[in-house]
Enzyme design. Structure first.
Site: not given
Ligand code: NI
Length: 171
Positions: A46, A51, A90-91, A132-133, A136
């Site tokens: 995701g 991000q 998380c990225l 999660h997304e 963000h």
């Molecule tokens: Ni994340």
């Protein structure tokens, strides 16, 4: 298409609230494709607008199974059910993993890339990824509400074993 630069940990943009997308123009469509490509490059499941430095309410998800690839614009959680304790990463925090509590099931209303209103129902990993997304988009990061004592930093020495343990689920 292009790979976008990821924003990491202390970047203030990750703390800001993203704005609604009013018109799905070519620029947004290009952004969506770039986000999908960027997520795939980094083996994520995701990715959210902030991000890649864009404060717009757009997320992409791909669980690498049929029917689990989504581009969601202006997503809103309309229903949740139950709880699950998830291993999460998380990225934007490439070396950190921890346990978080997420809804077991979730229902989201959003626009697709053509502007059609869609409803996505997810459970387990899909519910986790959606929650999660969407967090963000409101500047919320998993490291803030990770279960006490479970946040681990993966060092180069233990990286391979940790990767296997966590199944490399970065969002
Ligand atoms: Ni994340």
């Amino acid at each position: 298409m292009a790979i976008r630069n990821l924003r990491y940990s202390n970047d203030e943009i990750l703390r800001k609230r993203s704005r609604e997308i009013e018109v799905i123009d070519d620029k947004i469509k290009e952004l969506a494709k770039d986000m999908m490509e960027t997520m795939h490059k980094y083996d994520g499941v995701g990715l959210a607008g902030p991000q890649v430095g864009i404060l717009k309410r757009i997320i992409v998800i791909d669980l690498y199974e049929e029917g689990t690839q989504f581009i969601l614009i202006n997503p809103v959680i309309v229903k949740t059910k139950g709880e699950q304790v998830c291993e999460e990463g998380c990225l934007s925090f490439p070396n950190q993993f921890g346990k978080v509590v997420r809804p077991k099931e979730i229902e989201v209303v959003a626009l697709d890339i053509d502007g059609n209103k869609i409803r996505v129902k997810g459970k387990d990993l899909l519910a986790q990824a959606l929650a999660h997304e969407i967090d963000h988009l409101d500047g919320k990061l998993f490291v803030d509400f990770v279960e006490p004592g479970t946040l681990e930093t993966v060092t180069p020495e233990n990286k391979e074993t940790k990767k296997e343990e966590k199944n490399n689920r970065k969002k």
